[in-house]
Design an enzyme around this catalytic site. Structure first.
Site, PDB file in Angstrom:
ATOM      1  N   SER A  27       5.018 -16.761  -2.682  1.00 48.98           N
ATOM      2  CA  SER A  27       5.148 -18.059  -3.366  1.00 48.98           C
ATOM      3  C   SER A  27       5.190 -17.847  -4.878  1.00 48.98           C
ATOM      4  O   SER A  27       5.842 -18.598  -5.601  1.00 48.98           O
ATOM      5  CB  SER A  27       3.937 -18.958  -3.060  1.00 48.98           C
ATOM      6  OG  SER A  27       3.640 -18.979  -1.698  1.00 48.98           O
ATOM      7  N   GLU A  28       4.477 -16.808  -5.338  1.00 47.30           N
ATOM      8  CA  GLU A  28       4.367 -16.544  -6.786  1.00 47.30           C
ATOM      9  C   GLU A  28       5.571 -15.757  -7.335  1.00 47.30           C
ATOM     10  O   GLU A  28       5.809 -15.756  -8.549  1.00 47.30           O
ATOM     11  CB  GLU A  28       3.084 -15.750  -7.085  1.00 47.30           C
ATOM     12  CG  GLU A  28       1.785 -16.534  -6.856  1.00 47.30           C
ATOM     13  CD  GLU A  28       1.412 -16.690  -5.381  1.00 47.30           C
ATOM     14  OE1 GLU A  28       1.807 -15.820  -4.563  1.00 47.30           O
ATOM     15  OE2 GLU A  28       0.745 -17.686  -5.023  1.00 47.30           O
ATOM     16  N   LEU A  84      10.033  -6.102  20.021  1.00 42.02           N
ATOM     17  CA  LEU A  84       9.235  -6.122  18.787  1.00 42.02           C
ATOM     18  C   LEU A  84       9.565  -7.406  18.030  1.00 42.02           C
ATOM     19  O   LEU A  84      10.737  -7.739  17.864  1.00 42.02           O
ATOM     20  CB  LEU A  84       9.605  -4.907  17.909  1.00 42.02           C
ATOM     21  CG  LEU A  84       9.078  -4.917  16.470  1.00 42.02           C
ATOM     22  CD1 LEU A  84       7.556  -4.749  16.440  1.00 42.02           C
ATOM     23  CD2 LEU A  84       9.718  -3.780  15.650  1.00 42.02           C
ATOM     24  N   ASP A  92       4.570  -2.919  -1.707  1.00 42.18           N
ATOM     25  CA  ASP A  92       4.449  -2.926  -3.166  1.00 42.18           C
ATOM     26  C   ASP A  92       4.890  -1.584  -3.761  1.00 42.18           C
ATOM     27  O   ASP A  92       4.711  -0.537  -3.140  1.00 42.18           O
ATOM     28  CB  ASP A  92       2.992  -3.223  -3.545  1.00 42.18           C
ATOM     29  CG  ASP A  92       2.856  -3.660  -4.998  1.00 42.18           C
ATOM     30  OD1 ASP A  92       3.875  -4.029  -5.616  1.00 42.18           O
ATOM     31  OD2 ASP A  92       1.734  -3.613  -5.522  1.00 42.18           O
ATOM     32  N   HIS A 102      14.135  -2.414  -5.262  1.00 48.18           N
ATOM     33  CA  HIS A 102      14.145  -3.318  -4.105  1.00 48.18           C
ATOM     34  C   HIS A 102      15.193  -2.866  -3.090  1.00 48.18           C
ATOM     35  O   HIS A 102      14.961  -2.910  -1.882  1.00 48.18           O
ATOM     36  CB  HIS A 102      14.426  -4.756  -4.550  1.00 48.18           C
ATOM     37  CG  HIS A 102      13.354  -5.318  -5.451  1.00 48.18           C
ATOM     38  ND1 HIS A 102      12.014  -5.164  -5.200  1.00 48.18           N
ATOM     39  CD2 HIS A 102      13.436  -6.037  -6.611  1.00 48.18           C
ATOM     40  CE1 HIS A 102      11.316  -5.759  -6.161  1.00 48.18           C
ATOM     41  NE2 HIS A 102      12.150  -6.290  -7.028  1.00 48.18           N
TER      42      HIS A 102
HETATM   43  C1  FPP Z   1       6.968  -5.649  -4.532  1.00 46.83           C
HETATM   44  O1  FPP Z   1       7.190  -4.555  -5.384  1.00 46.83           O
HETATM   45  C2  FPP Z   1       8.164  -5.918  -3.721  1.00 46.83           C
HETATM   46  C3  FPP Z   1       8.820  -7.115  -3.656  1.00 46.83           C
HETATM   47  C4  FPP Z   1       8.397  -8.311  -4.409  1.00 46.83           C
HETATM   48  C5  FPP Z   1      10.047  -7.286  -2.846  1.00 46.83           C
HETATM   49  C6  FPP Z   1      10.018  -6.673  -1.473  1.00 46.83           C
HETATM   50  C7  FPP Z   1      11.412  -6.562  -0.982  1.00 46.83           C
HETATM   51  C8  FPP Z   1      11.906  -5.505  -0.341  1.00 46.83           C
HETATM   52  C9  FPP Z   1      11.093  -4.334   0.074  1.00 46.83           C
HETATM   53  C10 FPP Z   1      13.355  -5.512  -0.045  1.00 46.83           C
HETATM   54  C11 FPP Z   1      13.711  -5.393   1.388  1.00 46.83           C
HETATM   55  C12 FPP Z   1      13.161  -6.465   2.230  1.00 46.83           C
HETATM   56  C13 FPP Z   1      13.815  -7.001   3.301  1.00 46.83           C
HETATM   57  C14 FPP Z   1      13.050  -7.868   4.222  1.00 46.83           C
HETATM   58  C15 FPP Z   1      15.244  -6.742   3.577  1.00 46.83           C
HETATM   59  P1  FPP Z   1       7.081  -4.784  -6.961  1.00 46.83           P
HETATM   60  O2  FPP Z   1       8.408  -5.249  -7.449  1.00 46.83           O
HETATM   61  O3  FPP Z   1       5.940  -5.698  -7.245  1.00 46.83           O
HETATM   62  O4  FPP Z   1       6.787  -3.326  -7.483  1.00 46.83           O
HETATM   63  P2  FPP Z   1       5.835  -2.908  -8.709  1.00 46.83           P
HETATM   64  O5  FPP Z   1       4.441  -3.291  -8.313  1.00 46.83           O
HETATM   65  O6  FPP Z   1       6.022  -1.429  -8.779  1.00 46.83           O
HETATM   66  O7  FPP Z   1       6.342  -3.618  -9.930  1.00 46.83           O
END
Ligand code: FPP
Length: 246
Positions: free
Chosen positions: A64-65, A129, A18, A35
């Site tokens: 899912s959300e 792994l 997060d 991201h």
């Molecule tokens: C949550 O942060 C993150 C996500 C919903 C996406 C996670 C994806 C990655 C880390 C990209 C790489 C992954 C792979 C497997 C290649 P947020 O957007 O909710 O952040 P915020 O809480 O600061 O708004």
């Protein structure tokens, strides 16, 4: 009285990654920029797990959300997953990483699903792994799909109602057959589970850090593992019972 400590290295770590959006916002950039930066943190974390001897890493990449997010953000995440699969699978395979996707894979378009399938097949023989990537995943969904499979087994006479127990359900969950979840990490400062591995989190150690996911690196994982190693895991027993058993 010496207390029984958890084994130094967790066998199975799960992470809620997060903080990408806030990391990007602080830099006056779109959320997709965060991201993308999160991808580097994924690579760092996999390298650290390989070095530390962790057996299983389960990452929450898309819940899912998350389908409810703005269309352009969902689109950017999908193309990031495609790019990551195209670029990283060879290297992961070279390091002996087995890749698995868990979640409602049917929700994704054919091109992405085929890439996920190909990555799983290509790396299926690797044992160093296992990296599970949870996509369109929810802990409640996982319990529901396992319950449906239990019901189907009862309906076809494979299982009796009085045989339904934790093991019967556990064997039908997405992470069946893997070491139990030892350490659950969430970055980004929120202290909640957010419908991740609800069944598996029962006896996991929880670790919350304010570090935003794109800033998470090998030293951060080391700190989480050191914190874990200091925990006493009692599984409902007393500290004395645990100490005497070890
Ligand atoms: C949550 O942060 C993150 C996500 C919903 C996406 C996670 C994806 C990655 C880390 C990209 C790489 C992954 C792979 C497997 C290649 P947020 O957007 O909710 O952040 P915020 O809480 O600061 O708004």
């Amino acid at each position: 009285m010496t207390k029984a400590k958890a084994p130094r290295v967790p066998r199975h770590i799960a992470i809620v990654m997060d903080g990408n959006g806030r990391w990007a916002k602080a830099r006056h950039r779109p959320r997709s920029f965060g991201h993308n930066a999160g991808r580097r943190a994924v690579r760092e974390t996999i390298e650290a797990c390989l070095r530390e001897g962790v057996q299983v890493l389960t990452l929450f990449a898309f819940s899912s959300e998350n389908w409810q997010r703005p269309q352009d953000e969902v689109g950017a995440l999908m193309s990031l997953f495609v790019r990551a699969l195209d670029k990283e699978v060879d290297e992961l395979h070279g390091h002996g990483v087995r890749l698995r996707f868990i979640g409602e894979l049917a929700a994704f378009d054919d091109a992405l699903r085929e890439r996920m399938q190909a990555a799983m097949e290509r790396t299926a023989g690797n044992e160093r792994l296992q990296v599970n990537i949870a996509v369109s995943y929810g802990g409640r969904w996982d319990i529901v799909q396992a319950s449906r499979r239990v019901a189907a087994a009862v309906a076809c006479g494979e299982l009796r109602v009085d045989e339904i127990d934790e093991a019967a359900l556990g064997q039908r969950m997405s992470l069946a057959g893997l070491p139990p979840l030892d350490l659950f990490i969430r970055t980004g400062g929120e202290c909640r589970i957010s419908n991740f591995l609800l069944w598996q989190v029962a006896y996991a150690e929880l670790y919350f850090t304010d570090t935003l996911w794109p800033d998470f690196d090998q030293a951060c994982l080391r700190r989480a593992i050191e914190d874990y190693a200091r925990r006493e895991r009692r599984y409902g027993r007393t500290g004395e019972q645990v100490a005497n058993a070890s």
